[in-house]
Write a protein that holds these residues in place. Structure first.
Motif, PDB file in Angstrom:
ATOM      1  N   ARG A 148       0.870  -1.186   0.000  1.00 42.84           N
ATOM      2  CA  ARG A 148       0.000   0.000   0.000  1.00 42.84           C
ATOM      3  C   ARG A 148       0.899   1.225   0.000  1.00 42.84           C
ATOM      4  O   ARG A 148       1.690   1.409   0.918  1.00 42.84           O
ATOM      5  N   PRO A 149       0.797   2.089  -1.036  1.00 40.87           N
ATOM      6  CA  PRO A 149       1.656   3.274  -1.063  1.00 40.87           C
ATOM      7  C   PRO A 149       1.257   4.271   0.019  1.00 40.87           C
ATOM      8  O   PRO A 149       0.097   4.327   0.437  1.00 40.87           O
ATOM      9  N   GLY A 150       2.222   5.048   0.481  1.00 42.17           N
ATOM     10  CA  GLY A 150       1.951   6.051   1.527  1.00 42.17           C
ATOM     11  C   GLY A 150       3.027   7.114   1.507  1.00 42.17           C
ATOM     12  O   GLY A 150       3.709   7.304   0.492  1.00 42.17           O
ATOM     13  N   ALA A 151       3.202   7.792   2.630  1.00 43.02           N
ATOM     14  CA  ALA A 151       4.124   8.931   2.680  1.00 43.02           C
ATOM     15  C   ALA A 151       5.580   8.507   2.519  1.00 43.02           C
ATOM     16  O   ALA A 151       6.411   9.284   2.050  1.00 43.02           O
ATOM     17  N   ILE A 152       5.928   7.295   2.938  1.00 45.21           N
ATOM     18  CA  ILE A 152       7.279   6.780   2.673  1.00 45.21           C
ATOM     19  C   ILE A 152       7.245   6.170   1.275  1.00 45.21           C
ATOM     20  O   ILE A 152       6.521   5.200   1.026  1.00 45.21           O
ATOM     21  N   THR A 153       7.995   6.765   0.345  1.00 47.22           N
ATOM     22  CA  THR A 153       7.832   6.426  -1.073  1.00 47.22           C
ATOM     23  C   THR A 153       8.814   5.349  -1.532  1.00 47.22           C
ATOM     24  O   THR A 153       9.825   5.087  -0.868  1.00 47.22           O
ATOM     25  N   ALA A 154       8.527   4.760  -2.701  1.00 50.24           N
ATOM     26  CA  ALA A 154       9.382   3.721  -3.283  1.00 50.24           C
ATOM     27  C   ALA A 154      10.819   4.234  -3.438  1.00 50.24           C
ATOM     28  O   ALA A 154      11.779   3.496  -3.176  1.00 50.24           O
ATOM     29  N   ASP A 155      10.986   5.508  -3.845  1.00 51.12           N
ATOM     30  CA  ASP A 155      12.341   6.045  -4.026  1.00 51.12           C
ATOM     31  C   ASP A 155      13.098   6.134  -2.703  1.00 51.12           C
ATOM     32  O   ASP A 155      14.286   5.837  -2.635  1.00 51.12           O
ATOM     33  N   GLN A 156      12.385   6.545  -1.647  1.00 52.97           N
ATOM     34  CA  GLN A 156      13.035   6.615  -0.326  1.00 52.97           C
ATOM     35  C   GLN A 156      13.463   5.229   0.136  1.00 52.97           C
ATOM     36  O   GLN A 156      14.523   5.056   0.729  1.00 52.97           O
ATOM     37  N   ILE A 157      12.617   4.219  -0.149  1.00 47.29           N
ATOM     38  CA  ILE A 157      12.933   2.848   0.275  1.00 47.29           C
ATOM     39  C   ILE A 157      14.117   2.321  -0.542  1.00 47.29           C
ATOM     40  O   ILE A 157      15.034   1.705  -0.010  1.00 47.29           O
ATOM     41  N   LYS A 158      14.100   2.616  -1.842  1.00 46.10           N
ATOM     42  CA  LYS A 158      15.209   2.203  -2.707  1.00 46.10           C
ATOM     43  C   LYS A 158      16.548   2.768  -2.188  1.00 46.10           C
ATOM     44  O   LYS A 158      17.569   2.074  -2.198  1.00 46.10           O
ATOM     45  N   ASP A 159      16.528   4.022  -1.738  1.00 49.29           N
ATOM     46  CA  ASP A 159      17.767   4.631  -1.227  1.00 49.29           C
ATOM     47  C   ASP A 159      18.346   3.845  -0.051  1.00 49.29           C
ATOM     48  O   ASP A 159      19.555   3.835   0.156  1.00 49.29           O
ATOM     49  N   VAL A 160      17.482   3.202   0.718  1.00 48.33           N
ATOM     50  CA  VAL A 160      17.941   2.452   1.889  1.00 48.33           C
ATOM     51  C   VAL A 160      18.304   1.014   1.518  1.00 48.33           C
ATOM     52  O   VAL A 160      19.283   0.458   2.003  1.00 48.33           O
ATOM     53  N   ILE A 161      17.513   0.412   0.610  1.00 49.40           N
ATOM     54  CA  ILE A 161      17.634  -1.025   0.324  1.00 49.40           C
ATOM     55  C   ILE A 161      18.559  -1.295  -0.877  1.00 49.40           C
ATOM     56  O   ILE A 161      19.173  -2.350  -0.963  1.00 49.40           O
ATOM     57  N   GLY A 162      18.602  -0.347  -1.822  1.00 47.64           N
ATOM     58  CA  GLY A 162      19.568  -0.473  -2.902  1.00 47.64           C
ATOM     59  C   GLY A 162      19.045  -1.064  -4.191  1.00 47.64           C
ATOM     60  O   GLY A 162      19.808  -1.263  -5.121  1.00 47.64           O
ATOM     61  N   TYR A 163      17.763  -1.402  -4.290  1.00 52.13           N
ATOM     62  CA  TYR A 163      17.218  -1.846  -5.585  1.00 52.13           C
ATOM     63  C   TYR A 163      15.820  -1.255  -5.789  1.00 52.13           C
ATOM     64  O   TYR A 163      15.208  -0.743  -4.832  1.00 52.13           O
ATOM     65  N   ASP A 164      15.341  -1.323  -7.036  1.00 57.14           N
ATOM     66  CA  ASP A 164      14.017  -0.776  -7.346  1.00 57.14           C
ATOM     67  C   ASP A 164      12.937  -1.538  -6.572  1.00 57.14           C
ATOM     68  O   ASP A 164      12.976  -2.765  -6.502  1.00 57.14           O
ATOM     69  N   ILE A 165      11.966  -0.809  -6.039  1.00 56.91           N
ATOM     70  CA  ILE A 165      10.938  -1.424  -5.209  1.00 56.91           C
ATOM     71  C   ILE A 165       9.632  -1.523  -6.003  1.00 56.91           C
ATOM     72  O   ILE A 165       9.104  -0.512  -6.467  1.00 56.91           O
ATOM     73  N   ALA A 166       9.130  -2.762  -6.146  1.00 57.38           N
ATOM     74  CA  ALA A 166       7.873  -2.946  -6.881  1.00 57.38           C
ATOM     75  C   ALA A 166       6.676  -2.628  -5.992  1.00 57.38           C
ATOM     76  O   ALA A 166       6.751  -2.740  -4.767  1.00 57.38           O
ATOM     77  N   HIS A 167       5.579  -2.222  -6.639  1.00 58.22           N
ATOM     78  CA  HIS A 167       4.316  -2.003  -5.928  1.00 58.22           C
ATOM     79  C   HIS A 167       3.353  -3.106  -6.331  1.00 58.22           C
ATOM     80  O   HIS A 167       2.988  -3.210  -7.498  1.00 58.22           O
ATOM     81  N   ASP A 168       2.964  -3.956  -5.374  1.00 58.51           N
ATOM     82  CA  ASP A 168       2.034  -5.044  -5.640  1.00 58.51           C
ATOM     83  C   ASP A 168       0.657  -4.596  -5.143  1.00 58.51           C
ATOM     84  O   ASP A 168       0.370  -4.685  -3.952  1.00 58.51           O
ATOM     85  N   ASP A 169      -0.176  -4.065  -6.058  1.00 58.73           N
ATOM     86  CA  ASP A 169      -1.450  -3.501  -5.593  1.00 58.73           C
ATOM     87  C   ASP A 169      -2.561  -4.551  -5.528  1.00 58.73           C
ATOM     88  O   ASP A 169      -3.705  -4.234  -5.229  1.00 58.73           O
ATOM     89  N   GLY A 170      -2.211  -5.807  -5.795  1.00 60.70           N
ATOM     90  CA  GLY A 170      -3.157  -6.906  -5.598  1.00 60.70           C
ATOM     91  C   GLY A 170      -4.320  -6.903  -6.585  1.00 60.70           C
ATOM     92  O   GLY A 170      -5.284  -7.637  -6.405  1.00 60.70           O
ATOM     93  N   GLN A 171      -4.222  -6.096  -7.648  1.00 57.40           N
ATOM     94  CA  GLN A 171      -5.364  -5.950  -8.562  1.00 57.40           C
ATOM     95  C   GLN A 171      -5.558  -7.179  -9.456  1.00 57.40           C
ATOM     96  O   GLN A 171      -6.655  -7.438  -9.901  1.00 57.40           O
ATOM     97  N   ASN A 172      -4.470  -7.930  -9.712  1.00 59.76           N
ATOM     98  CA  ASN A 172      -4.589  -9.014 -10.690  1.00 59.76           C
ATOM     99  C   ASN A 172      -4.699 -10.397 -10.060  1.00 59.76           C
ATOM    100  O   ASN A 172      -4.371 -11.397 -10.665  1.00 59.76           O
TER     101      ASN A 172
END
Ligand code: TXA
Ligand code: MG
Length: 322
Positions: A191-215
């Motif tokens: 679930r996306p929120g105020a802590i963004t994928a880019d901020q998480i990537k900066d800490v973890i070191g790889y692109d972060i996928a968003h699994d919105d459960g739609q499919n």
């Protein structure tokens, strides 16, 4: 139902109710939560009853310190890194449940994982510290409705079903926490929120996928199955024109919107300067206001899909679902 502002006495009263297995609505920096003792199955079952929440949808458990978290769950390396960077704050981690973890089964809806968060809110932390047990707390609204960002919103949604609401202004962030699954090979956002994928990537070191459960019929986050954030009025996204009777949820300049077609009182601007954080903090409150404005539909201007804009658009997309 009573609404009380934050005082030593009201915090003590909230703590006593929680110790006695009752539910109390408490402020957090994201949205107001409906809290109960996460170790007490009967107390937690009251949350599901009050919200009319399906029992397959697990709750987030809130802690005041990392030491308290470690009494219940183990954090892998990546999860530990995220806690250092973003806690206390608007981030929820999905982690494995320990075999002998004392959280009650209702909290996790029988899953072998658990959602945990340390809120960045003094009153929420004071209440958890006084209780000395973790608090299960979903957003303090009837299931499917817009999440509450003020005590008045909670009162409007839950009424006398809740005994005590602790009022502490408007929630600063205004959107629910970013939910991050740390149990797979790679970190993913549920679930996306105020802590963004880019901020998480900066800490973890790889692109972060968003699994919105739609499919899928079995999304990782069971809450993704449900209709959400639903105002009564129809919601029209990326609106560039207006119809008579519309309310307008604006963002940035309205210079090119034909606002003279509609009633001035039916226009609310999420952020005149185009600031996405300001927009997030107003989103739920303004949706609620326009829903009650007497308009016949809510037209929403385009909101850039970057940073926290992704979380805003996620909520709006769900609000617009028929
Ligand atoms: O900001 C927030 O997160 C607020 C405040 C009160 O902390 N709480 C909140 O809770 O938004 P709630 O229950 O409205 O949303 C929790 C979401 C749901 O979509 C639920 O399905 C998901 O987290 N969730 C909870 N436990 C999970 C688990 N073990 N695995 C996957 N998803 C989980
Ligand atoms: Mg909710």
């Amino acid at each position: 139902m009573t609404i009380k502002t934050v005082t030593t006495d009201s915090i003590a009263e909230a703590t006593t109710l929680l110790q006695n297995g009752e539910c109390v609505a408490i402020p957090t920096e994201t949205v107001y939560g409906l809290a109960a003792n996460a170790l007490n199955g009967q107390a937690v079952s009251k949350i599901f009853a009050i919200k009319n929440r399906p029992n397959f949808n697990p709750l987030i458990t809130h802690f005041s310190t990392l030491d308290m978290v470690k009494d219940y769950v183990d954090l892998n390396n990546e999860a530990a890194k995220l806690t250092t960077s973003f806690w206390p704050g608007p981030m929820t981690l999905i982690v494995k449940r320990r075999v002998n973890c004392k959280l009650c089964d209702a909290v996790t809806a029988g899953l072998d994982t658990v959602a945990i968060r340390i809120p960045n809110h003094k009153t929420a932390q004071d209440i958890i510290t006084a209780c000395a047990f973790p608090l299960a707390a979903p957003s303090a609204n009837t299931s499917g409705e817009i999440s509450p960002t003020s005590a008045a919103d909670v009162a409007e949604s839950l009424g006398d079903k809740v005994k005590l609401i602790i009022a502490d202004g408007s929630s600063a962030v205004g959107l629910e926490s970013t939910v991050i699954d740390t149990t797979g090979d790679k970190i993913t956002i549920l679930r996306p929120g105020a802590i963004t994928a880019d901020q998480i990537k900066d800490v973890i070191g790889y692109d972060i996928a968003h699994d919105d459960g739609q499919n899928t019929d079995t999304p990782k986050s069971p809450g993704q199955l449900l209709k959400h954030y639903a105002p009564n009025l129809p919601v029209r996204l990326k609106a560039y024109d207006l119809n008579e009777g519309d309310a307008l949820l604006a963002f940035g300049s309205t210079k090119f919107m034909p606002t003279s077609k509609i009633n001035d009182r039916h226009i609310l601007n999420l952020s005149e300067t185009g600031d996405l954080y300001e927009a997030a903090s107003h989103l739920f409150a303004y949706l609620r206001k326009l829903d009650k404005s007497g308009a016949s539909a809510i037209a929403v201007m385009d909101i850039p899909n970057t940073g926290i804009g992704l979380a805003i658009n996620d909520r709006l997309k769900r609000a617009a679902q028929k």
